[in-house]
Each structure stands twice: as C-alpha cells, then as structure tokens.
Design a protein around this motif. Structure first.
Motif, PDB file in Angstrom:
ATOM      1  N   LEU A 189      10.674  33.822  56.333  1.00 40.89           N
ATOM      2  CA  LEU A 189      11.736  33.262  57.177  1.00 40.89           C
ATOM      3  C   LEU A 189      13.026  34.047  57.033  1.00 40.89           C
ATOM      4  CD1 LEU A 189      12.689  30.966  59.049  1.00 40.89           C
ATOM      5  CD2 LEU A 189      13.242  29.655  56.989  1.00 40.89           C
TER       6      LEU A 189
ATOM      7  N   THR B 282      16.785  25.655  55.745  1.00 36.74           N
ATOM      8  CA  THR B 282      16.015  26.874  55.506  1.00 36.74           C
ATOM      9  C   THR B 282      16.029  27.311  54.046  1.00 36.74           C
ATOM     10  OG1 THR B 282      17.968  28.187  56.093  1.00 36.74           O
ATOM     11  CG2 THR B 282      16.358  27.749  57.839  1.00 36.74           C
TER      12      THR B 282
ATOM     13  N   LYS C  83       9.598  31.326  52.287  1.00 32.61           N
ATOM     14  CA  LYS C  83      11.027  31.604  52.369  1.00 32.61           C
ATOM     15  C   LYS C  83      11.277  33.077  52.644  1.00 32.61           C
ATOM     16  CE  LYS C  83      14.044  29.402  49.773  1.00 32.61           C
ATOM     17  NZ  LYS C  83      14.780  28.710  48.688  1.00 32.61           N
TER      18      LYS C  83
END
Length: 235
Positions: A183, A12, A180
């Motif tokens: 998320l 991630t 990003k």
C-alpha cells in the motif's frame, strides 16, 4: 493477562506485523483508531501495555487524539506499563516526556540503514549487531528526552531509537508487513514523488518492493526480538 492497548492514527497505518506477533504469542490486544472516529481511552485501566503506531501528521499538530496519546504514554510510564512507539508513536513518546520533535536532517523513506550503538542497552534490544536495515517513512525526528538512552542513529537521523528502561521509541516502522509495504509503496503523494529525484534517503516504491525480498524477513525477526523485550514480564 491484560490486553495491549494499540493506538492507531490513520486507516492506512494499522498494527501490521505487531498484530501478527501478538496473536502468535496469545497476547490479547485492542486497537483504537482515531481516524475511524474512535476516541482513545481516557486511562490505561484494564490494559497491561501500550503500543503507539505511526501517521502522516506532525506530532506538533493540534489534534486532540495526539494529546490524548501523550497523556496515555505518561500514565503508562508512571505505572511501569511497557510502552513502544513506532515512528510518530516514538515522536509522541519524546514530546510526552518534554523533548522536541522537528524537521529531520534528511527525510527517510524506504529501507535505510541505522548504526546500532556499542553499549549494553543497545545490545539488549538489538542483539550483537553493528547496524540494522529497517523501513522508514518520516520527515521529522525526535530529540532525546531526559533519562533516555540513544540506541541507534544515522547521518539522516541522529537518534533512530531510544529507551527508558522497558520503554522503547523508534523512528522507523518494524511493524510493516507485506500488506502495508504494498500500500505505502504505491503512494502518489507529490512530495514523496519529488523527493525520489533529489534525496538519496528517499526510495521509489519500486526500490522498496525490490529490497523487501531480502529485508522484510530480517526486519520481522528484529521486530519479534524488540517486541519480546518490550513485553517481558508485562502483566
């Protein structure tokens, strides 16, 4: 032109805007992701620069990938290959050079302001500004290695960035892009959720997304400046 080696520690936490900028410059790069089972290279042979990304682990954890990253940092600096570290990557630069990484005076999560120091080296990296608003996600922070120059700081984190010549360590995430941010801001991590209620330097996901409209473009302009300074004259 030799490729940039990018070290990734979590699925991630990819290169984000760094990858976008490198592509725009026509600069080749290779990403090695230890979370995907990829071993980091044993040496910098064939690479022209090193970028180290972040991760939720502590730099003090006994993970072979972290020790390999430190070895590559030391090797790069010995060869005068430019190194840049984002958050955990900056902390790895510090520990690779013998400095301590420990609990930060306060955690920083979300868009936070950092004061840029009033000296020539700080201006070379950050430009003629007194402060920047950048994206953070960290609970620990680095001390300064020997020969390092502190470039920015805050009450929550005295050393937000340091430089040693052409090498730059940051405690924040200038590589964050829209993907990003979406998320990370949706995280349901219990510690993060609890700190939102008690710590003024920890933002909610909603607040992060609300501020992105005025902060993300400015941070990416800053990132472009930092990346250009980092890779200036790199082979």
């Amino acid at each position: 032109m030799k490729p940039v080696l990018v070290l990734q520690h979590m699925d991630t936490d990819g290169p984000g805007y760094l990858a976008t900028w490198l592509r725009e410059q026509g600069r080749p790069f290779a990403v090695f992701n230890s979370a995907a089972g990829q071993d980091f290279p044993a040496s910098m042979n064939g690479f022209g620069a090193l970028a180290v990304l972040g991760g939720e682990m502590s730099v003090n954890d006994e993970l072979p990938s972290l020790r390999r990253a430190e070895a590559l940092i030391r090797q790069s600096m010995a060869r005068d290959l430019p190194v840049i570290g984002h958050c955990l990557g900056g902390q790895l630069m510090a520990t690779a050079l013998g400095a301590r990484v420990a609990e930060s005076p306060a955690p920083e999560i979300g868009w936070q302001r950092a004061a840029v120091h009033a000296h020539a080296q700080a201006r070379e990296w950050f430009g003629e500004v007194d402060a920047v608003t950048v994206f953070h996600w960290h609970y620990e922070a680095f001390d300064l290695p020997r020969e390092a120059v502190s470039l920015a700081g805050s009450a929550a984190c005295p050393h937000q960035a340091f430089a040693i010549g052409r090498h730059l360590a940051m405690q924040f995430h200038v590589e964050v892009d829209e993907g990003k941010l979406a998320l990370w801001s949706a995280s349901r991590d219990p510690e993060f959720l609890q700190l939102q209620q008690s710590c003024p330097t920890v933002q909610s996901g909603e607040a992060m997304r609300a501020m992105a409209g005025r902060c993300l473009a400015a941070q990416q302009a800053l990132a472009a400046r930092l990346y250009a300074r980092w890779l200036d004259d790199a082979g």
